[in-house]
Design an enzyme around this catalytic site. Structure first.
Site, short mmCIF file in Angstrom:
data_model
loop_
_atom_site.label_atom_id
_atom_site.label_comp_id
_atom_site.label_asym_id
_atom_site.label_seq_id
_atom_site.Cartn_x
_atom_site.Cartn_y
_atom_site.Cartn_z
N THR A 91 43.59 26.91 61.01
CA THR A 91 43.17 25.51 61.01
C THR A 91 41.86 25.36 60.25
OG1 THR A 91 44.20 25.11 63.17
CG2 THR A 91 42.51 23.54 62.46
N THR A 93 39.94 27.56 58.41
CA THR A 93 39.81 28.09 57.05
C THR A 93 40.51 27.17 56.04
OG1 THR A 93 39.72 30.36 57.89
CG2 THR A 93 40.22 30.07 55.55
N ARG A 141 43.68 34.81 52.48
CA ARG A 141 43.63 35.15 53.91
C ARG A 141 44.81 36.08 54.16
NH1 ARG A 141 41.45 32.76 58.67
NH2 ARG A 141 42.84 32.89 60.47
N HIS A 168 35.59 39.29 57.87
CA HIS A 168 35.73 37.83 57.84
C HIS A 168 34.38 37.25 57.41
CE1 HIS A 168 37.34 34.00 58.35
NE2 HIS A 168 37.64 33.98 59.63
N GLN A 171 33.34 33.40 57.89
CA GLN A 171 33.05 33.01 59.26
C GLN A 171 31.61 33.34 59.62
OE1 GLN A 171 34.94 31.38 61.82
NE2 GLN A 171 32.87 31.33 62.65
N ASN A 199 37.31 42.30 62.88
CA ASN A 199 36.74 41.94 61.59
C ASN A 199 35.44 41.12 61.71
OD1 ASN A 199 38.03 39.63 62.55
ND2 ASN A 199 39.54 39.56 60.91
N ASP A 245 35.37 36.57 70.51
CA ASP A 245 36.43 36.14 69.60
C ASP A 245 37.75 36.35 70.32
OD1 ASP A 245 37.77 35.35 67.31
OD2 ASP A 245 37.59 37.30 66.32
N SER A 249 44.70 39.16 67.99
CA SER A 249 44.78 38.58 66.66
C SER A 249 46.24 38.46 66.23
CB SER A 249 44.02 39.45 65.66
OG SER A 249 42.65 39.51 65.99
N MET A 250 46.46 37.65 65.19
CA MET A 250 47.81 37.52 64.64
C MET A 250 48.30 38.87 64.16
SD MET A 250 47.74 33.89 62.59
CE MET A 250 45.97 33.77 62.38
N CYS A 285 34.55 31.85 67.11
CA CYS A 285 35.06 31.33 65.84
C CYS A 285 36.31 30.48 66.00
CB CYS A 285 35.28 32.47 64.86
SG CYS A 285 36.69 33.54 65.24
N LEU A 286 36.92 30.46 67.20
CA LEU A 286 38.09 29.65 67.51
C LEU A 286 39.34 30.14 66.75
CD1 LEU A 286 36.44 26.09 67.47
CD2 LEU A 286 36.67 27.68 69.39
N ARG A 312 31.77 25.86 58.85
CA ARG A 312 32.71 26.56 57.99
C ARG A 312 32.87 25.81 56.67
NH1 ARG A 312 36.58 29.96 59.99
NH2 ARG A 312 37.09 30.15 57.78
#
Length: 336
Positions: A91, A93, A141, A168, A171, A199, A245, A249-250, A285-286, A312
Site C-alpha cells: 500500500t 510503497t 520491490r 528496506h 522505509q 530487512n 515490524d 513477511s510475505m 512500518c505497517l 514515505r
C-alpha cells in the site's frame, strides 16, 4: 535571519486542519550543498555516507515544506518516467511512489508479476537494458536482493530498492525523517528494536551509527544472523524509540504457527514502554497486527506510525529528485 521552520510548519498544519504538531525540528546555518547523488543506485544505505543520507533527509524536509505547507508546484521530474516493479504487493510503497513521482511532474508506470517476471520469461540482463531504454529510473520491490544487484549492474539508469529480503532503505529514510521532526535531532537517540531480525533491522544496522544513534535489538532464537538479546524488556530499557515490524513477511505464511510461537512475549505494550526512556515514541512500518503491538501503544499520543507512513512519500520523492536531478534544497540544513 534564521528561518523558523518549526513555527511555519505548525501554523501551516493548523491552517490545513491537521492535528499533528512539529515539536522540535531544529535548523542549522545555511550550507552550500556538496553532495552529488545524481545517477547513483539506492540498493542499501550501507553504500551511502552519513552526509549523503543526511542530504536525502534534508531534501525530504525541503520538499515537504515547499509543496505541502507552502503550496508550491515543483515539476522537478517533468518529462521523466519511472518503472515500478512489484513482486510483492504494497500500500504505502506504491501509493507514496506513484503520487510523489506524479506530484513532481513525472510519469510512474506500475508493473506487477502479471506484467513482468524477473528472470523467468526474460533474463534480468535483458530486462535491465529494455527498462533503461524506456524509463529514467526503476524502483523494484522484490524477493531477492541479488535480483536488484543484477539489475543495477546491467542497467544504465538508477535502480532503487523498494524492498528486498535483506534491506528496506526507503522505509528507514521515512523513519529517520519522522524522528528528526519529533526530536529535533537524531544524534544520541537509542533505538530499541523488538521483533524479527529482518530487512528493517538490517537497514537500521547499516545506518544508525552514521547519525550517532544507539541500537538495542531483541529477536527470538529463530535462526537470524545477529541477535544482541532475546529479552524484549532488556532491548527496550532506556530506549527513546520503540520499533517493531510484522512477524510474518510475505512469503513466510507457511511459517505462521511456528513464528507466532517464537514471538510469544514480544508484543509491545505499556509494560514495555515503562522501562523505556521518559520521552519514548513508537514506530511501525505497517501493516500492523495486534499481536505485534497492542492498541494502547499503537493509538497512543506517543505513536508516530501515521506521520511515519506519510513521510514515505516525502522521502521517496527526495530519493527520486536526488538521483535524477541537480536540485538543491532551499531550506536551511537541519541539525542531525
Amino acid at each position: 535571519m534564521l528561518f523558523n521552520l518549526r513555527t511555519l510548519l505548525n501554523k501551516a498544519a493548523l491552517r490545513n486542519g491537521h492535528n499533528f504538531v512539529v515539536r522540535n525540528f531544529r535548523c542549522g546555518q545555511p550550507l552550500q550543498n556538496k553532495v552529488q547523488l545524481k545517477g547513483r543506485d539506492l540498493l542499501t544505505l550501507k553504500d551511502f555516507t552519513g552526509e549523503e543520507i543526511k542530504y536525502m533527509l534534508w531534501l525530504s524536509a525541503d520538499l515537504k515544506l515547499r509543496i505541502k505547507h507552502k503550496g508550491e508546484y515543483l515539476p522537478l521530474l517533468q518529462g521523466k518516467s519511472l518503472g515500478m516493479i512489484f513482486e510483492k504487493r504494497s500500500t504505502r510503497t506504491r501509493l507514496s511512489t506513484e503520487t510523489g513521482f506524479a506530484l513532481l511532474g513525472g510519469h510512474p508506470c506500475f508493473l506487477t508479476t502479471q506484467d513482468i517476471h524477473l528472470g523467468v520469461n526474460e533474463s534480468l540482463t535483458d530486462t535491465a537494458r529494455v527498462l533503461s531504454s524506456m524509463t529514467d529510473a526503476v524502483l523494484a520491490r522484490v524477493y531477492k536482493q541479488s535480483d536488484l544487484d543484477i539489475l543495477a549492474k546491467e542497467a544504465s539508469i538508477p535502480i532503487i530498492n523498494g524492498l528486498s529480503d535483506l534491506y528496506h532503505p526507503i522505509q528507514i529514510l521515512a523513519d529517520y525523517l519522522t524522528l528528526q521532526e519529533h526530536y529535533g535531532s537524531l544524534k544520541g537517540l537509542t533505538l530499541s528494536w523488538i521483533g524479527d531480525g529482518n530487512n528493517i533491522l538490517h537497514s537500521i544496522m547499516m545506518s544508525a551509527a552514521k547519525f550517532g544513534m544507539h541500537l538495542q535489538a531483541a529477536t527470538p532464537k529463530n535462526g537470524t544472523k545477529m541477535s544482541l538479546t532475546h529479552d524484549p524488556l532488556e532491548a527496550a530499557r532506556g530506549g527513546n524509540v520503540l520499533i517493531t515490524d510484522t512477524w510474518i513477511s510475505m512469503g513466510q505464511e507457511e511459517e505462521k504457527k511456528k513464528r507466532l510461537q517464537a514471538f510469544q512475549g514480544y508484543q509491545v505494550t505499556m509494560k514495555t514502554a515503562k522501562v523505556a526512556a521518559s520521552d519514548w515514541t513508537f514506530l511501525h512500518c505497517l501493516p500492523r497486527k495486534p499481536e505485534e503491538v497492542d492498541d494502547e501503544v499503537f493509538y497512543s499520543p506517543r505513536s508516530l506510525v501515521f506521520p511515519e507512513a506519510e513521510n514515505r512519500k516525502w522521502t521517496i520523492m527526495a530519493v527520486m529528485v536526488s538521483l535524477l536531478t541537480d536540485y538543491s534544497p532551499q531550506l536551511q540544513k537541519p541539525k542531525f
